[in-house]
Motif scaffolding. Structure first.
Motif, mmCIF file in Angstrom:
data_model
loop_
_atom_site.group_PDB
_atom_site.id
_atom_site.type_symbol
_atom_site.label_atom_id
_atom_site.label_comp_id
_atom_site.label_asym_id
_atom_site.label_seq_id
_atom_site.Cartn_x
_atom_site.Cartn_y
_atom_site.Cartn_z
ATOM 1 N N LEU B 138 0.810 -1.150 -0.116
ATOM 2 C CA LEU B 138 0.132 0.075 0.042
ATOM 3 C C LEU B 138 0.658 1.208 -0.137
ATOM 4 O O LEU B 138 1.936 1.238 0.516
ATOM 5 N N SER B 139 0.411 2.161 -0.526
ATOM 6 C CA SER B 139 0.933 3.670 -0.429
ATOM 7 C C SER B 139 0.999 4.126 0.944
ATOM 8 O O SER B 139 0.162 3.987 1.878
ATOM 9 N N GLY B 140 1.850 5.122 1.393
ATOM 10 C CA GLY B 140 1.995 5.741 2.684
ATOM 11 C C GLY B 140 0.764 6.289 3.288
ATOM 12 O O GLY B 140 0.156 5.903 4.495
ATOM 13 N N GLY B 141 -0.076 7.005 2.233
ATOM 14 C CA GLY B 141 -1.410 7.420 2.707
ATOM 15 C C GLY B 141 -2.552 6.276 2.893
ATOM 16 O O GLY B 141 -3.235 6.450 3.850
ATOM 17 N N GLU B 142 -2.443 5.349 2.194
ATOM 18 C CA GLU B 142 -3.505 4.226 2.477
ATOM 19 C C GLU B 142 -2.973 3.606 3.773
ATOM 20 O O GLU B 142 -3.802 2.928 4.446
ATOM 21 N N LYS B 143 -1.718 3.001 4.147
ATOM 22 C CA LYS B 143 -1.479 2.563 5.247
ATOM 23 C C LYS B 143 -1.841 3.609 6.334
ATOM 24 O O LYS B 143 -2.227 2.808 7.211
ATOM 25 N N GLN B 144 -1.600 4.810 6.281
ATOM 26 C CA GLN B 144 -1.964 5.685 7.320
ATOM 27 C C GLN B 144 -3.379 5.381 7.794
ATOM 28 O O GLN B 144 -4.221 5.249 8.906
ATOM 29 N N ARG B 145 -4.229 5.253 6.663
ATOM 30 C CA ARG B 145 -5.648 5.301 6.857
ATOM 31 C C ARG B 145 -5.935 4.015 7.293
ATOM 32 O O ARG B 145 -7.018 3.864 8.142
ATOM 33 N N ILE B 146 -5.523 2.867 6.850
ATOM 34 C CA ILE B 146 -5.797 1.485 7.398
ATOM 35 C C ILE B 146 -5.348 1.477 8.948
ATOM 36 O O ILE B 146 -6.175 0.963 10.072
ATOM 37 N N CYS B 147 -4.244 2.225 9.403
ATOM 38 C CA CYS B 147 -3.979 2.406 11.007
ATOM 39 C C CYS B 147 -4.857 2.962 11.614
ATOM 40 O O CYS B 147 -5.248 2.463 12.866
ATOM 41 N N SER B 151 -7.359 1.667 14.747
ATOM 42 C CA SER B 151 -7.492 2.241 15.912
ATOM 43 C C SER B 151 -8.917 2.536 16.245
ATOM 44 O O SER B 151 -9.316 2.617 17.470
ATOM 45 N N VAL B 152 -9.530 2.719 15.308
ATOM 46 C CA VAL B 152 -11.056 3.361 15.617
ATOM 47 C C VAL B 152 -11.895 2.059 15.935
ATOM 48 O O VAL B 152 -12.663 1.955 16.893
ATOM 49 N N LEU B 153 -11.474 1.057 15.207
ATOM 50 C CA LEU B 153 -12.343 -0.229 15.175
ATOM 51 C C LEU B 153 -12.251 -0.659 16.645
ATOM 52 O O LEU B 153 -13.106 -1.516 17.214
ATOM 53 N N LEU B 154 -10.981 -0.597 17.200
ATOM 54 C CA LEU B 154 -10.661 -1.108 18.629
ATOM 55 C C LEU B 154 -11.605 -0.776 19.645
ATOM 56 O O LEU B 154 -11.746 -1.086 20.894
ATOM 57 N N GLY B 155 -12.471 0.582 19.337
ATOM 58 C CA GLY B 155 -13.477 1.087 20.217
ATOM 59 C C GLY B 155 -13.014 1.901 21.413
ATOM 60 O O GLY B 155 -13.631 1.800 22.545
ATOM 61 N N LYS B 156 -11.796 2.427 21.456
ATOM 62 C CA LYS B 156 -11.203 2.973 22.427
ATOM 63 C C LYS B 156 -11.506 4.528 22.681
ATOM 64 O O LYS B 156 -12.044 5.018 21.438
ATOM 65 N N GLU B 157 -11.502 5.184 23.545
ATOM 66 C CA GLU B 157 -11.828 6.626 23.572
ATOM 67 C C GLU B 157 -10.433 7.747 23.893
ATOM 68 O O GLU B 157 -10.669 8.852 23.942
ATOM 69 N N ILE B 158 -9.284 6.917 24.012
ATOM 70 C CA ILE B 158 -8.131 7.679 23.940
ATOM 71 C C ILE B 158 -7.254 7.548 23.047
ATOM 72 O O ILE B 158 -7.043 6.392 22.566
ATOM 73 N N PHE B 159 -6.950 8.734 22.184
ATOM 74 C CA PHE B 159 -6.087 8.523 20.773
ATOM 75 C C PHE B 159 -4.660 9.180 20.814
ATOM 76 O O PHE B 159 -4.856 10.375 21.277
ATOM 77 N N LEU B 160 -3.734 8.642 20.812
ATOM 78 C CA LEU B 160 -2.554 9.165 20.477
ATOM 79 C C LEU B 160 -2.109 9.179 19.265
ATOM 80 O O LEU B 160 -1.857 7.871 18.538
ATOM 81 N N LEU B 161 -2.154 10.321 18.459
ATOM 82 C CA LEU B 161 -2.088 10.390 16.968
ATOM 83 C C LEU B 161 -0.708 10.926 16.563
ATOM 84 O O LEU B 161 -0.567 12.094 16.797
ATOM 85 N N ASP B 162 0.094 10.220 16.059
ATOM 86 C CA ASP B 162 1.451 10.669 15.793
ATOM 87 C C ASP B 162 1.711 11.175 14.114
ATOM 88 O O ASP B 162 1.913 9.896 13.572
ATOM 89 N N GLU B 163 1.470 12.039 13.777
ATOM 90 C CA GLU B 163 1.802 12.291 12.222
ATOM 91 C C GLU B 163 0.891 11.472 11.349
ATOM 92 O O GLU B 163 1.266 10.991 10.593
ATOM 93 N N VAL B 164 -0.523 11.454 11.719
ATOM 94 C CA VAL B 164 -1.340 10.553 10.938
ATOM 95 C C VAL B 164 -1.893 11.015 9.846
ATOM 96 O O VAL B 164 -2.399 10.276 8.776
ATOM 97 N N THR B 165 -1.550 12.359 9.449
ATOM 98 C CA THR B 165 -2.164 12.803 8.367
ATOM 99 C C THR B 165 -1.365 13.429 7.505
ATOM 100 O O THR B 165 -1.421 13.647 6.231
ATOM 101 N N SER B 166 0.091 12.970 7.407
ATOM 102 C CA SER B 166 1.393 13.476 6.870
ATOM 103 C C SER B 166 1.298 13.353 5.249
ATOM 104 O O SER B 166 1.580 13.816 4.542
ATOM 105 N N ALA B 167 0.684 11.901 5.045
ATOM 106 C CA ALA B 167 0.763 11.620 3.744
ATOM 107 C C ALA B 167 -0.566 11.767 3.043
ATOM 108 O O ALA B 167 -0.786 10.868 1.933
ATOM 109 N N LEU B 168 -1.525 12.285 3.627
ATOM 110 C CA LEU B 168 -2.642 12.420 2.764
ATOM 111 C C LEU B 168 -3.035 13.715 1.937
ATOM 112 O O LEU B 168 -2.345 14.608 2.446
ATOM 113 N N ASP B 169 -3.778 13.706 1.351
ATOM 114 C CA ASP B 169 -4.039 14.957 0.122
ATOM 115 C C ASP B 169 -5.295 15.835 1.110
ATOM 116 O O ASP B 169 -5.509 15.369 2.182
ATOM 117 N N PRO B 170 -4.968 17.031 1.233
ATOM 118 C CA PRO B 170 -5.672 18.056 1.589
ATOM 119 C C PRO B 170 -7.218 17.826 2.044
ATOM 120 O O PRO B 170 -7.588 17.943 3.220
#
Lengths: 266, 214
Positions: B138-147, B151-170
């Motif tokens: 997968l491309s970097g952006g696709e990998k980011q979205r899968i990750c 993380s959302v599917l796991l149903g948690k309420e606290i999120f630590l997001l480290d540069e999760v949008t860096s490879a996505l278009d605006p």
């Protein structure tokens, strides 16, 4: 009894070494001294083993036989930790446990149920078959455990992300356990499937030279191949799980200090 | 009333022999949406990693729901916190198998995720067939979205997001940011250089090494 090899005969055997030495000279491969040292070491070791085994076989004392086997196990554990370039002090005991669990119990089972010995500690069975199990499991363990830790170190991110996805430590380690086992079993499975066609294994050849019937020789070989396979799987798995108790801290993070030759970043 | 969730207290971390933080302090309350700012190498990612017990502090303490984070409770804490790291290196193999394996962990077993997985895949602009592809292809952006989806599917309420949008278009950046800010209950600790996160009022924490109090 097989034909005796005289010392003159052995001399002629060593004479064969002229061929590799000439080849090395021709291709300028600088391994002559290294090879000769290894062959010299092997010769001395085998003579000592011969002398000692003569003594052990003559006595055929269960305690002495077991002692000899445990000596082999402890040497295998030493060699395994050493070759993986890991810290001997912290990893020796778990590795020893893995080899004991993976070879001794299976050896006892084979002697008791497969060969059906009245005395399972009989020297001519315990020591050679134990040696075959150990030698093969040692090879497998060096490859398998080495692969486990090197892929963990290379892909530690993946391990950590599994932890953050809610995995327990064993769950997080599973892909690495699979990788380690696969790498150590591939050669074993390859060996098993080509045997009898590509090569006749050492043990079977030995029995044939000693005058045993080919059918008896193959029965032994089949039993030995199966037990080698089982003991390799067991040793590798035990070695991975027992050493992982020490190679990770309480937070489940890989403890770099157990690896020798880790470049010190600070 | 907001209640305290995470407290960094006098955190000191050494890295490569020099001090990365000395006496870093931060309180994160339930529902907070914080963005950590600072030059690269200032240790923003480190702050997330020490909360998860991936890196250890040299001095100071972290409290989670009032309890000091230690080896004995870190395993439970990790189960409550979703972490999407910047390297997106979560494994290899078919995406579907990767996700299924994560949901076969004891802690996640029994959680229904198939339907939500598909709707999130569509929401984040991916094709459903992506689950049959190999993650490593997968491309970097696709990998980011899968990750992010995992993380959302796991149903948690606290999120630590480290540069999760860096490879996505605006456009996708907006979508991801919207998605996380929409939910008032969620607590976010974000590390990002993207100014997409800036358009909403997020509390900014500047990380630059020394004596930070917030």
């Amino acid at each position: 009894m097989p034909d005796e090899i005289s010392y003159t005969g052995l001399f002629f055997g060593f004479l064969l070494l002229i061929i590799p030495l000439l080849i090395m000279r021709y291709v300028r491969l600088n391994m002559g001294k290294e090879s000769l040292t290894a062959i010299f070491r092997m010769t001395i070791q085998l003579f000592l083993a011969g002398l000692f085994l003569t003594f052990v076989f003559d006595m055929n004392n269960p305690v002495l036989n077991l002692l000899w086997f445990f000596l082999m196990v402890s040497f295998a554990a030493f060699e395994s930790v050493q070759r993986q370039e890991m810290d001997l002090k912290s990893l020796y005991i778990p590795t020893l446990g893995a080899f004991l669990g993976g070879t001794f119990l299976i050896l006892m089972y084979v002697n008791l149920f497969v060969i059906d010995l009245a005395n399972v500690f009989e020297a001519p069975y315990l020591i050679p078959i134990g040696g075959i199990l150990l030698g093969n499991s040692l090879g497998g363990t060096i490859i398998g455990v080495g692969n486990f830790y090197s892929s963990l170190k290379r892909n530690e991110n993946r391990y950590v992300s599994r932890l953050s996805f809610g995995a327990g430590m064993n769950e997080a380690l599973m892909p690495y356990v699979r990788k380690g086992l696969r790498s150590s079993l591939k050669p074993a499975v390859g060996d098993i499937s080509t045997i009898g066609i590509v090569h006749l294994p050492g043990m079977m050849s030995g029995q044939l030279i000693a005058g045993a019937s080919p059918i008896l020789a193959i029965k032994y070989q089949i039993a030995v191949m199966v037990s080698v396979y089982v003991s390799t799987v067991t040793c590798v798995t035990l070695a991975i799980f027992l050493t992982s108790r020490i190679c990770f801290d309480e937070y489940g993070i890989l403890n770099d200090q157990v690896f020798r030759n880790t470049p010190d970043v600070s | 009333m907001s209640s305290e969730l995470i407290r960094y207290k006098d955190i000191c971390v050494d890295f490569h022999g020099s001090r990365l933080f000395s006496k870093f302090n931060l309180i994160v309350n339930q529902g907070d949406k914080l963005i950590l700012k600072g030059r690269s190498g200032s240790g923003k990612s480190t702050l997330l990693k020490i909360l998860l017990g991936i890196l250890h502090v040299d001095d100071g303490e972290i409290f989670y729901r009032g309890r000091k984070v230690s080896a004995s409770n870190i395993w439970d804490i990790r189960k409550e916190i979703a972490y999407v790291s910047q390297d997106t290196d979560i494994g290899e193999g078919i995406v579907k198998d990767l996700i299924n394996e994560i949901f076969s962990f004891d802690h996640n077993r029994g959680r229904k995720y198939h339907r939500k997985r598909n709707s999130l895949i569509e929401y984040f602009g991916l094709d459903r067939s992506i689950v049959y592809k190999k993650f490593e292809d997968l491309s970097g952006g696709e990998k980011q979205r899968i990750c992010i989806i995992i993380s959302v599917l796991l149903g948690k309420e606290i999120f630590l997001l480290d540069e999760v949008t860096s490879a996505l278009d605006p456009e996708l950046k907006e979508k991801v940011v919207d998605f996380f800010l929409e939910n008032e209950d969620w607590t976010l600790l974000v590390v990002s250089h993207d100014n997409t996160w800036d358009r909403v009022a997020m509390d900014e924490i500047f990380v630059d090494g020394c004596e930070i109090n917030a």
